[in-house]
Design a protein around this motif. Structure first.
Motif, PDB file in Angstrom:
ATOM      1  N   PRO A 168     131.715  44.770  32.756  1.00 23.33           N
ATOM      2  CA  PRO A 168     131.582  44.962  31.646  1.00 23.33           C
ATOM      3  C   PRO A 168     131.768  46.440  31.101  1.00 23.33           C
ATOM      4  O   PRO A 168     131.990  47.327  30.072  1.00 23.33           O
ATOM      5  CB  PRO A 168     129.530  45.190  32.287  1.00 23.33           C
ATOM      6  N   GLU A 169     131.879  47.551  32.111  1.00 22.32           N
ATOM      7  CA  GLU A 169     132.585  48.300  31.856  1.00 22.32           C
ATOM      8  C   GLU A 169     133.766  48.640  32.866  1.00 22.32           C
ATOM      9  O   GLU A 169     133.735  48.310  33.962  1.00 22.32           O
ATOM     10  CB  GLU A 169     131.607  49.785  32.132  1.00 22.32           C
ATOM     11  N   VAL A 170     134.260  50.041  32.957  1.00 27.97           N
ATOM     12  CA  VAL A 170     135.760  50.080  33.536  1.00 27.97           C
ATOM     13  C   VAL A 170     134.948  50.364  35.178  1.00 27.97           C
ATOM     14  O   VAL A 170     134.594  51.806  35.074  1.00 27.97           O
ATOM     15  CB  VAL A 170     136.371  51.352  32.909  1.00 27.97           C
ATOM     16  N   ALA A 171     135.441  50.762  36.208  1.00 33.39           N
ATOM     17  CA  ALA A 171     135.194  51.327  37.589  1.00 33.39           C
ATOM     18  C   ALA A 171     136.079  50.430  38.533  1.00 33.39           C
ATOM     19  O   ALA A 171     135.973  49.027  38.534  1.00 33.39           O
ATOM     20  CB  ALA A 171     133.899  50.909  37.605  1.00 33.39           C
ATOM     21  N   PRO A 172     135.953  50.861  39.879  1.00 37.67           N
ATOM     22  CA  PRO A 172     137.167  50.247  40.179  1.00 37.67           C
ATOM     23  C   PRO A 172     136.311  49.324  40.973  1.00 37.67           C
ATOM     24  O   PRO A 172     136.398  47.939  42.076  1.00 37.67           O
ATOM     25  CB  PRO A 172     136.729  51.360  41.221  1.00 37.67           C
ATOM     26  N   LEU A 173     135.560  49.075  41.457  1.00 34.07           N
ATOM     27  CA  LEU A 173     134.150  48.191  41.691  1.00 34.07           C
ATOM     28  C   LEU A 173     133.322  47.836  41.259  1.00 34.07           C
ATOM     29  O   LEU A 173     132.189  49.096  41.338  1.00 34.07           O
ATOM     30  CB  LEU A 173     134.314  48.797  43.937  1.00 34.07           C
ATOM     31  N   HIS A 174     132.801  46.779  41.029  1.00 38.82           N
ATOM     32  CA  HIS A 174     131.643  47.255  39.750  1.00 38.82           C
ATOM     33  C   HIS A 174     130.781  45.731  40.793  1.00 38.82           C
ATOM     34  O   HIS A 174     131.664  44.494  40.928  1.00 38.82           O
ATOM     35  CB  HIS A 174     132.172  46.305  38.376  1.00 38.82           C
ATOM     36  N   ILE A 175     129.443  46.482  41.415  1.00 37.52           N
ATOM     37  CA  ILE A 175     128.559  45.466  41.301  1.00 37.52           C
ATOM     38  C   ILE A 175     127.398  45.188  40.774  1.00 37.52           C
ATOM     39  O   ILE A 175     126.751  46.112  40.946  1.00 37.52           O
ATOM     40  CB  ILE A 175     128.240  45.193  43.314  1.00 37.52           C
ATOM     41  N   GLN A 176     127.097  44.038  40.260  1.00 32.41           N
ATOM     42  CA  GLN A 176     125.647  44.232  39.110  1.00 32.41           C
ATOM     43  C   GLN A 176     124.307  44.304  39.887  1.00 32.41           C
ATOM     44  O   GLN A 176     124.446  44.112  40.487  1.00 32.41           O
ATOM     45  CB  GLN A 176     125.301  42.875  38.204  1.00 32.41           C
ATOM     46  N   PRO A 216     121.052  44.029  40.859  1.00 32.49           N
ATOM     47  CA  PRO A 216     120.587  42.877  40.502  1.00 32.49           C
ATOM     48  C   PRO A 216     119.154  42.475  39.905  1.00 32.49           C
ATOM     49  O   PRO A 216     119.077  41.198  39.146  1.00 32.49           O
ATOM     50  CB  PRO A 216     120.065  42.220  41.636  1.00 32.49           C
ATOM     51  N   PHE A 217     119.060  43.385  40.087  1.00 34.58           N
ATOM     52  CA  PHE A 217     117.275  43.389  38.801  1.00 34.58           C
ATOM     53  C   PHE A 217     117.767  44.958  37.786  1.00 34.58           C
ATOM     54  O   PHE A 217     117.197  44.383  36.539  1.00 34.58           O
ATOM     55  CB  PHE A 217     115.736  44.678  39.689  1.00 34.58           C
ATOM     56  N   GLU A 218     117.766  46.012  37.411  1.00 33.09           N
ATOM     57  CA  GLU A 218     118.697  46.556  36.814  1.00 33.09           C
ATOM     58  C   GLU A 218     119.988  46.271  35.858  1.00 33.09           C
ATOM     59  O   GLU A 218     120.646  46.677  37.090  1.00 33.09           O
ATOM     60  CB  GLU A 218     118.615  48.250  37.078  1.00 33.09           C
ATOM     61  N   THR A 219     120.001  44.970  35.476  1.00 36.25           N
ATOM     62  CA  THR A 219     121.378  44.316  35.344  1.00 36.25           C
ATOM     63  C   THR A 219     122.379  44.612  34.574  1.00 36.25           C
ATOM     64  O   THR A 219     123.334  44.941  34.265  1.00 36.25           O
ATOM     65  CB  THR A 219     120.822  42.776  34.310  1.00 36.25           C
ATOM     66  N   THR A 220     122.385  46.226  33.715  1.00 33.40           N
ATOM     67  CA  THR A 220     122.800  47.247  33.249  1.00 33.40           C
ATOM     68  C   THR A 220     124.267  48.104  34.064  1.00 33.40           C
ATOM     69  O   THR A 220     124.558  48.530  33.665  1.00 33.40           O
ATOM     70  CB  THR A 220     122.458  47.866  31.982  1.00 33.40           C
ATOM     71  N   LEU A 221     123.242  48.139  35.532  1.00 32.50           N
ATOM     72  CA  LEU A 221     123.931  50.019  36.236  1.00 32.50           C
ATOM     73  C   LEU A 221     125.081  48.637  37.379  1.00 32.50           C
ATOM     74  O   LEU A 221     124.656  47.339  38.124  1.00 32.50           O
ATOM     75  CB  LEU A 221     122.487  49.807  37.320  1.00 32.50           C
ATOM     76  N   ASN A 222     125.874  49.289  38.002  1.00 29.16           N
ATOM     77  CA  ASN A 222     126.158  48.679  38.996  1.00 29.16           C
ATOM     78  C   ASN A 222     125.917  50.322  40.407  1.00 29.16           C
ATOM     79  O   ASN A 222     126.047  51.262  40.588  1.00 29.16           O
ATOM     80  CB  ASN A 222     128.166  49.584  37.991  1.00 29.16           C
ATOM     81  N   VAL A 223     126.048  48.632  41.108  1.00 30.65           N
ATOM     82  CA  VAL A 223     125.178  49.373  42.066  1.00 30.65           C
ATOM     83  C   VAL A 223     126.309  50.410  43.010  1.00 30.65           C
ATOM     84  O   VAL A 223     126.170  51.001  43.969  1.00 30.65           O
ATOM     85  CB  VAL A 223     124.530  48.899  43.218  1.00 30.65           C
ATOM     86  N   SER A 224     127.883  50.025  42.784  1.00 28.70           N
ATOM     87  CA  SER A 224     128.759  51.042  43.658  1.00 28.70           C
ATOM     88  C   SER A 224     129.787  51.978  42.487  1.00 28.70           C
ATOM     89  O   SER A 224     130.392  52.063  42.609  1.00 28.70           O
ATOM     90  CB  SER A 224     130.075  49.296  43.851  1.00 28.70           C
ATOM     91  N   LYS A 225     128.957  52.069  41.779  1.00 34.20           N
ATOM     92  CA  LYS A 225     129.441  52.985  40.159  1.00 34.20           C
ATOM     93  C   LYS A 225     129.885  54.520  41.144  1.00 34.20           C
ATOM     94  O   LYS A 225     131.173  55.136  40.517  1.00 34.20           O
ATOM     95  CB  LYS A 225     128.324  53.527  40.059  1.00 34.20           C
TER      96      LYS A 225
END
Ligand code: GTP
Ligand code: MG
Length: 577
Positions: free
Chosen positions: A470-478, A480-489
């Motif tokens: 959904p957004e530019v990031a080298p690694l994107h892991i949604q 699980p609960f705050e679904t708009t966030l990337n845990v590997s930002k």
């Protein structure tokens, strides 16, 4: 006075299948036992679907936590001499009440954890303790359950706590692990052995809950009914000896948040000083508690208040346990992630084995680090393993959406508008019958991520399918609960490249070293050649060649840049706090 001491931990679950099923947290021999259960299920149920109901002995994380918390409240931590006479020590302590359990451990000195059968014994022990008087220093008169035993008679080496009872609370060095694994007969055994060597022990679990309980005693000075609970790898089943202790100060039970307001009666006037934002309240509470921990917390050193982080926290080292501690408040989503990871780990023993092996492999190659920075976190790595297991055919674990669909009304949980609902009753979950071995899974894991399209795809355990980023990031892991966030930002492109290169190399390496070499050498002096999983933990050839090449081209390697960046961030956080 009568003294009752239970046999050492773990022995109760050594052999019996039924007993093992009741003790989900003491995992030493449980791992093997669970494998038997699993094989039993695969062998005996001819259908395609295996009901988790068969493993009904599992307890929910809440139940486990409540039990451990209650044990911790009946316990004390005693610093003693390295040659403490065990018999005399126990005889002395038993004057104050029945001892339920005890163990000694070493961490910059010798300590004993003693659990009484009743909480009153703790009070009576505290009554009986002397307060040291030191004429030339001023002392803070703070009474806690961290005590020190002095001058307990003569030293008798034969009565010292035995090796087993005075285990260090840290994991074995990687070289020792490589040696140990090289002696195993199969890759599956290597993986099981690695898990056993690294996972938290029964004693370590108890010590973690006890440290939370000691911290609660401090916080209770302000909030008498608060609780402090461990979360993250200390309880989710994926913790390695030596991992940090994440703690959650829970005030919800006394905040009136979920209570219905009566129309009349008495109200607490100053229950909460009003503030516009919950975040500010959290920062204020942590600031005060952090100050107390710093000034009065026995054994708590290096206290830092990192209040401007996304999740405000107080960080410190608890010297007597050797734990690096992070205390947070108002962090309910992280508690839910912990519960979810715990559930996945309980569903199938292969989950925990694979996570341990991948975490250990990643740490050996500095893919993960204990310093915050642009690298992949253990949490992200665990989610990657879970995703891989969801993608097997048939899947080994269900998607989060499926777990949500199975939830009953009692499971409903919405935290700050995020749907955190998922089933807590294990018996409702039905697993498909996947019989892949650990060896197959490990090889497939490396292949899966060696060719994963990180450039365009996002990892999503909610759907169990890769999604477009959904957004530019080298690694994107949604998240699980705050679904708009990337845990590997936080992860940069060079770290992803390194991860992929290592997966490619490891996939090749494991294929080359799939069988144990035949043992040569004379009796008792066999040469141990690393093979299988051991070879994966040796320094990487590919990564070394790559980084040599890269060093020639780049003025400063990405790794140094990100290290500088992380140091800058840490300094900023410290300055802000
Ligand atoms: P180690 O401490 O590295 O052994 O693993 P850990 O799982 O404890 O990770 P960490 O201490 O970094 O974080 C503690 C817990 O916070 C995790 O287990 C998660 O439950 C949660 N957590 C950490 N990072 C994130 C994140 O980016 N998003 C969410 N939702 N939760 C996170
Ligand atoms: Mg942690």
């Amino acid at each position: 006075m009568r003294m009752r001491i239970s046999p050492s931990f773990g022995s109760a679950m050594a052999s019996s299948f039924t007993v093992c099923r009741l003790h989900t947290i003491g995992r030493g021999s449980l791992v093997k036992c669970l494998q038997k259960v699993d094989t039993f299920l695969h062998r005996n149920i001819g259908t395609n679907v295996v009901a988790v109901q068969e493993k009904n002995g599992f307890k929910s994380l809440y139940a486990v936590q409540a039990e451990r918390q209650e044990q911790a409240e009946r316990s004390v931590l005693i610093s003693c001499h390295s040659r403490t006479n065990e018999k005399k020590f126990l005889k002395y302590i038993a004057n104050y009440g029945d001892i339920q359990k005890y163990f000694f451990y070493e961490s910059y000195g010798m300590y004993a954890v003693v659990e009484f059968a009743n909480q009153e014994s703790v009070a009576s022990l505290l009554e009986g303790t002397a307060i040291p008087s030191i004429s030339h220093e001023s002392l803070v008169p703070f009474k806690s359950r961290l005590l020190s035993m002095r001058n307990l008679g003569s030293v008798d080496l034969s009565n010292q706590p035995s090796g087993k009872k005075r285990q260090a609370q840290t994991s074995i060095p990687i070289n020792e692990l490589i040696q140990r694994l090289s002696k195993e007969e199969s890759i599956d055994q290597q993986i099981t052995s690695l898990t056993e060597a690294y996972q938290l022990t029964e004693e370590n679990y108890r010590l973690r809950y006890l440290v939370c309980s000691l911290l609660k005693d401090i916080a209770a000075g302000f909030f008498p009914e608060c609780t402090i609970m461990p979360f993250g790898s200390s309880v989710n089943g994926f913790g390695k000896l030596g991992c940090d202790l994440d703690m959650f100060l829970d005030l919800d039970g006394i905040s009136g948040k979920n209570a219905t307001m009566p129309k009349s009666g008495l109200f607490l006037e100053y229950q909460m000083k009003r503030a516009n934002l919950e975040r500010i309240v959290t920062q204020n509470i942590l600031s005060v508690i952090g100050e107390c921990v710093d000034q009065f917390g026995p054994g708590c050193v290096g206290v830092q208040k990192i209040l401007n982080a996304r999740c405000p926290l107080v960080r410190f080292a608890h010297q007597p346990s050797g734990f690096q501690c992070d205390l947070t408040a108002n962090n309910r989503v992280a508690m839910k992630s912990t519960e979810l990871l715990y559930l996945y780990g309980e569903l199938d023993p292969r989950v925990r084995h694979l996570v341990f092996t991948v975490r250990c492999w990643a740490r050996a190659h500095s893919i993960t680090s204990s310093i915050p920075g642009a690298w992949i976190s253990n949490f992200s790595l665990t989610v990657m393993v879970l995703f891989f297991l969801q993608r097997r055919s048939p899947p080994i674990i269900p998607t989060l959406n499926h777990l949500r669909d199975l939830a009953g009304p009692e499971d409903k949980s919405v935290i700050e508008d995020n749907d955190c609902t998922f089933v807590s009753d294990f018996s409702k979950i039905r697993l498909e019958s996947n019989t892949e071995t650990l060896e197959q899974l490990l090889c497939e894991f490396f292949e899966f991520y060696a060719s994963f399209c990180f450039r365009t795809l996002s990892i999503n355990i909610r759907k169990g399918k890769e999604q477009n980023k959904p957004e530019v990031a080298p690694l994107h892991i949604q998240n699980p609960f705050e679904t708009t966030l990337n845990v590997s930002k936080n992860v940069n492109a060079s770290q992803v490249d390194r991860f992929v290169a290592l997966c490619q190399e490891s996939s090749w390496l494991i294929q080359q070293n799939i069988t144990a070499p035949s043992r040569d050498g004379t009796k008792g002096k066999a040469t141990i050649t690393p093979w299988g999983v051991s070879t994966l933990l040796l320094p990487s050839q590919v990564a070394a060649i790559k980084s040599r090449k890269r060093r020639k081209i780049e003025p400063a390697s990405e790794r140094i840049k990100s290290l500088l960046e992380s140091l800058k961030n840490t300094n900023n956080q410290q300055n802000q706090s």
